[in-house]
Write a protein that holds these residues in place. Structure first.
Motif, PDB file in Angstrom:
ATOM      1  N   ILE A 236       0.895  -1.382   0.096  1.00  0.00           N
ATOM      2  CA  ILE A 236      -0.109   0.292   0.129  1.00  0.00           C
ATOM      3  C   ILE A 236       0.812   1.336  -0.007  1.00  0.00           C
ATOM      4  N   ASN A 237       2.013   1.283   1.016  1.00  0.00           N
ATOM      5  CA  ASN A 237       2.622   2.551   0.984  1.00  0.00           C
ATOM      6  C   ASN A 237       3.250   2.967  -0.429  1.00  0.00           C
ATOM      7  N   PRO A 238       4.154   2.087  -1.098  1.00  0.00           N
ATOM      8  CA  PRO A 238       4.387   2.563  -2.261  1.00  0.00           C
ATOM      9  C   PRO A 238       3.700   2.686  -3.029  1.00  0.00           C
TER      10      PRO A 238
ATOM     11  N   GLY B 126       8.542  -4.655  10.565  1.00  0.00           N
ATOM     12  CA  GLY B 126       7.565  -4.430   9.320  1.00  0.00           C
ATOM     13  C   GLY B 126       6.120  -4.838  10.124  1.00  0.00           C
ATOM     14  N   SER B 127       5.474  -5.193   8.881  1.00  0.00           N
ATOM     15  CA  SER B 127       3.975  -5.552   9.215  1.00  0.00           C
ATOM     16  C   SER B 127       3.526  -6.703   9.154  1.00  0.00           C
ATOM     17  N   ILE B 128       4.359  -7.689   8.920  1.00  0.00           N
ATOM     18  CA  ILE B 128       3.947  -9.041   8.716  1.00  0.00           C
ATOM     19  C   ILE B 128       4.724 -10.253   9.623  1.00  0.00           C
TER      20      ILE B 128
ATOM     21  N   LYS C 289       3.343   0.151  19.394  1.00  0.00           N
ATOM     22  CA  LYS C 289       2.916  -0.756  18.545  1.00  0.00           C
ATOM     23  C   LYS C 289       3.207  -0.546  17.339  1.00  0.00           C
ATOM     24  N   TRP C 290       3.419   0.738  16.799  1.00  0.00           N
ATOM     25  CA  TRP C 290       3.362   1.224  15.518  1.00  0.00           C
ATOM     26  C   TRP C 290       4.113   2.513  15.459  1.00  0.00           C
ATOM     27  N   ALA C 291       5.139   2.625  14.613  1.00  0.00           N
ATOM     28  CA  ALA C 291       5.728   3.994  14.588  1.00  0.00           C
ATOM     29  C   ALA C 291       5.663   4.695  13.353  1.00  0.00           C
ATOM     30  N   PRO C 292       5.745   6.030  13.343  1.00  0.00           N
ATOM     31  CA  PRO C 292       5.839   6.907  12.050  1.00  0.00           C
ATOM     32  C   PRO C 292       7.313   6.656  11.372  1.00  0.00           C
TER      33      PRO C 292
ATOM     34  N   THR D 269      16.473  -4.138  11.239  1.00  0.00           N
ATOM     35  CA  THR D 269      15.338  -4.451  10.342  1.00  0.00           C
ATOM     36  C   THR D 269      15.250  -5.902   9.849  1.00  0.00           C
ATOM     37  N   HIS D 270      14.061  -6.232   9.360  1.00  0.00           N
ATOM     38  CA  HIS D 270      13.835  -7.390   8.815  1.00  0.00           C
ATOM     39  C   HIS D 270      14.023  -7.244   7.268  1.00  0.00           C
ATOM     40  N   ASN D 271      14.431  -6.099   6.924  1.00  0.00           N
ATOM     41  CA  ASN D 271      14.817  -5.670   5.600  1.00  0.00           C
ATOM     42  C   ASN D 271      13.885  -6.091   4.407  1.00  0.00           C
TER      43      ASN D 271
ATOM     44  N   TRP E 226      11.478  -4.394   1.615  1.00  0.00           N
ATOM     45  CA  TRP E 226      12.020  -3.507   0.719  1.00  0.00           C
ATOM     46  C   TRP E 226      11.853  -2.072   1.067  1.00  0.00           C
ATOM     47  N   ASN E 227      10.728  -1.753   1.533  1.00  0.00           N
ATOM     48  CA  ASN E 227      10.472  -0.376   2.046  1.00  0.00           C
ATOM     49  C   ASN E 227      11.247   0.214   3.035  1.00  0.00           C
ATOM     50  N   SER E 228      11.367  -0.692   4.060  1.00  0.00           N
ATOM     51  CA  SER E 228      12.281  -0.385   5.238  1.00  0.00           C
ATOM     52  C   SER E 228      13.916  -0.429   4.491  1.00  0.00           C
ATOM     53  N   THR E 229      14.176  -1.230   3.937  1.00  0.00           N
ATOM     54  CA  THR E 229      15.501  -1.071   3.449  1.00  0.00           C
ATOM     55  C   THR E 229      15.892   0.165   2.765  1.00  0.00           C
ATOM     56  N   LEU E 230      14.793   0.465   1.680  1.00  0.00           N
ATOM     57  CA  LEU E 230      15.228   1.894   0.965  1.00  0.00           C
ATOM     58  C   LEU E 230      14.971   2.840   1.871  1.00  0.00           C
ATOM     59  N   GLU E 231      13.935   3.065   2.806  1.00  0.00           N
ATOM     60  CA  GLU E 231      13.854   4.192   3.664  1.00  0.00           C
ATOM     61  C   GLU E 231      15.262   4.528   4.665  1.00  0.00           C
ATOM     62  N   SER E 232      15.682   3.329   5.050  1.00  0.00           N
ATOM     63  CA  SER E 232      16.938   3.641   5.974  1.00  0.00           C
ATOM     64  C   SER E 232      18.018   4.011   5.136  1.00  0.00           C
TER      65      SER E 232
HETATM   66  N1  UDP Z   1       6.175   0.960   8.821  1.00  0.00           N
HETATM   67  C1  UDP Z   1       5.694   2.179   9.407  1.00  0.00           C
HETATM   68  N2  UDP Z   1       5.649   1.988  10.899  1.00  0.00           N
HETATM   69  C2  UDP Z   1       6.214   1.018  11.640  1.00  0.00           C
HETATM   70  C3  UDP Z   1       6.999  -0.189  10.784  1.00  0.00           C
HETATM   71  C4  UDP Z   1       6.868  -0.255   9.557  1.00  0.00           C
HETATM   72  O1  UDP Z   1       5.025   3.046   9.222  1.00  0.00           O
HETATM   73  O2  UDP Z   1       6.333   0.828  12.954  1.00  0.00           O
HETATM   74  C5  UDP Z   1       6.262   1.184   7.415  1.00  0.00           C
HETATM   75  C6  UDP Z   1       7.471   1.143   6.889  1.00  0.00           C
HETATM   76  O3  UDP Z   1       7.877   2.683   6.729  1.00  0.00           O
HETATM   77  C7  UDP Z   1       7.372   0.629   5.473  1.00  0.00           C
HETATM   78  C8  UDP Z   1       6.275  -0.329   5.649  1.00  0.00           C
HETATM   79  O4  UDP Z   1       5.520  -0.254   6.871  1.00  0.00           O
HETATM   80  O5  UDP Z   1       6.910   1.601   4.567  1.00  0.00           O
HETATM   81  C9  UDP Z   1       6.675  -1.750   5.777  1.00  0.00           C
HETATM   82  O6  UDP Z   1       7.105  -2.169   4.507  1.00  0.00           O
HETATM   83  P1  UDP Z   1       8.339  -3.152   4.330  1.00  0.00           P
HETATM   84  O7  UDP Z   1       8.507  -3.669   2.865  1.00  0.00           O
HETATM   85  O8  UDP Z   1       9.572  -2.705   4.956  1.00  0.00           O
HETATM   86  O9  UDP Z   1       8.010  -4.667   5.224  1.00  0.00           O
HETATM   87  P2  UDP Z   1       6.735  -5.562   5.430  1.00  0.00           P
HETATM   88  O10 UDP Z   1       5.968  -4.775   6.248  1.00  0.00           O
HETATM   89  O11 UDP Z   1       6.076  -5.560   3.871  1.00  0.00           O
HETATM   90  O12 UDP Z   1       7.214  -6.713   5.631  1.00  0.00           O
END
Ligand code: UDP
Length: 457
Positions: free
Chosen positions: A21-23, A275-277, A335-338, A353-355, A357-363
């Motif tokens: 969803i984010n990208p 991450g989320s999953i 529980k969840w961060a910006p 991180t769990h790496n 792709w979004n987290s990796t790129l954001e870092s």
């Molecule tokens: N994210 C967030 N708050 C958190 C953890 C993750 O907003 O506490 C966002 C993070 O910035 C990223 C997305 O959730 O954009 C997670 O995507 P990623 O591909 O890193 O991992 P996935 O959740 O798909 O395993």
């Protein structure tokens, strides 16, 4: 900020998981700022609140999957249910939108690449379709090598060969190959073969990456796929930070992170999020807790409900763990961060991180070095690139154990090796910034995408 209206509507269809969803929403923002009207079709599974995105039009389809949880033991099964249940309502919704002559004409459809029915639906309605691949270019490019990897016996993965380097794909090891486990390997191989066909027959491919980061993978993709390929990432840096998409979060972002970070010294905090999953075992959870405590560094830890198998939230933490007398350092748990804001904060030194792709790129975009703890699918490959190709992080070697954790944190935060890693990630961050500037590769790619969309009749 908004440029001249393009007189076209674009219909976007994200896969309903946070990392997808984010990208897609970031891409929607980019295209909106370029003058396109944006309509988003979303399913009633993990759906966004339309009022948080008043500049987009939302249409919801009922796909009969009521549960909102994203954790599942078999992600491929969930994906195939999503595909099977979405086809009909999506087709109906799209046909209705196309028949609405009161609105601007539809330029094209942009869907997540893993929807297996979207190409045939688009063709049946004579609508051009562009794919969005939300993972890395490298993990997409490697799919083209799957037939050979199977022939050579690297796939399906065998336990006895996991640590073996894959000939011709160094530094990748067998364990890094991006596979999603299911009841058997064939389901995943079929999905990949189908994805290849779908991609070849589509009208273009968009990737959230940039040339300087994944030049070889992008070259491979361009060689294999006879379609225009647009690498215009990092998406979230393509527009001003005040357009930030905090609200594309499915979970509420706890802003206390930022006020807590404000009280910490510059470059002192370990930010931990998987991450989320991803889900981990209770034993790993406890090792992480003690590894952090023993490192004596302040930490900000995202413990998502559902992160720990068999646990609702923090029950598995030893009692009194968060008290300073036990920790000897400051720790903050949410529980969840910006996340993007957190990574951009001057107090953050390291991202564990769990790496995804979004987290990796954001870092990378914030110049934050990583501790890599990949859990599944493409995360292992992303982590290998982070540690062995770009050399902007360290893998947690020898398992999730408190001693290894403490050592890895020390190597990254205290030793000379860590200094070199930090310098490299800062250089990569500069490259990411540069590619978005006028004349940079992502800037040009976005221009090319806009021309491509406007060329559709
Ligand atoms: N994210 C967030 N708050 C958190 C953890 C993750 O907003 O506490 C966002 C993070 O910035 C990223 C997305 O959730 O954009 C997670 O995507 P990623 O591909 O890193 O991992 P996935 O959740 O798909 O395993």
């Amino acid at each position: 900020m908004e440029q001249l209206k393009k007189g076209r509507r674009l219909i976007l269809f994200p896969l309903p998981f946070q990392g997808h969803i984010n990208p897609m929403l970031e891409l929607a923002n980019i295209l909106h700022l370029k003058g396109f009207s944006i309509t988003i079709i979303q399913s009633n599974f993990n759906s966004l609140n339309p009022s948080c995105h008043p500049h987009f039009i939302f249409h919801s389809i009922d796909i009969g999957l009521a549960e909102s949880g994203t954790s599942t033991k078999d992600p491929l099964l969930l994906l195939s249910r999503l595909n099977a249940n979405s086809r009909e309502p999506f087709q109906e919704c799209l046909a209705t939108l196309l028949s609405d002559v009161s609105k601007e004409p539809v330029g094209c459809l942009i869907t997540d690449s893993v929807y297996d029915f979207a190409q045939s639906v688009a063709e049946s309605l004579k609508l051009p379709r562009i794919l969005l691949r939300t993972g890395s270019a490298s993990s997409f490019a490697i799919y083209t090598a799957f037939p050979l990897l199977r022939e050579k016996g690297y796939l399906p993965k065998q336990d006895s060969r996991l640590e073996e380097e894959v000939t011709g794909l160094s530094p990748l090891k067998v364990k890094d190959l991006p596979i999603i486990n299911s009841d058997g390997p064939e389901r995943f191989f079929n999905l990949i073969a189908d994805l290849e066909i779908q991609t070849k027959t589509s009208d273009g491919l968009i990737l959230n990456t940039f040339e300087d980061l994944e030049e070889h993978a992008l070259a491979t993709i361009r060689q294999v796929y006879p379609i225009p390929v647009f690498s215009l990432g990092p998406f979230h840096k393509c527009y001003p930070a005040n357009c930030s998409l905090t609200s594309s979060s499915l979970l509420a972002q706890d802003q206390s992170c930022i006020s807590w970070l404000n009280t910490q010294a510059p470059k002192s905090v370990i930010y931990v999020s998987f991450g989320s999953i991803a889900a981990i075992k209770e034993t790993q959870f406890l090792e992480i807790a003690w590894g952090l405590a023993n490192s004596k560094m302040p930490f900000l830890w995202v413990i998502r409900p559902g992160l720990v198998h068999g646990s609702d939230w923090l029950e598995a933490l030893p009692s009194g763990f968060l008290e300073t007398s036990t920790l000897n350092v400051k720790g903050h748990i949410v529980k969840w961060a910006p996340q993007k804001e957190v990574l951009a904060h001057q107090a953050v030194a390291v991202f564990w991180t769990h790496n995804g792709w979004n987290s990796t790129l954001e870092s990378i975009c914030e110049g934050v070095p990583m501790i890599c703890m990949p859990c599944s699918s493409d995360q292992m490959m992303n982590a290998r690139y982070v540690s062995d190709v770009w050399k902007v992080g360290l893998q947690l070697q020898h398992g999730v154990e408190r001693v290894n954790i403490e050592n890895t944190i020390r190597r990254l935060m205290v030793e000379k090796e860590g200094e070199e890693i930090k310098n490299r990630v800062l250089r990569l961050m500069q490259k990411a910034n540069f590619c978005l500037k006028q004349g940079g590769s992502s800037y040009r790619s976005l221009d090319a995408l806009i021309k491509h969309i406007l060329s559709f009749k």
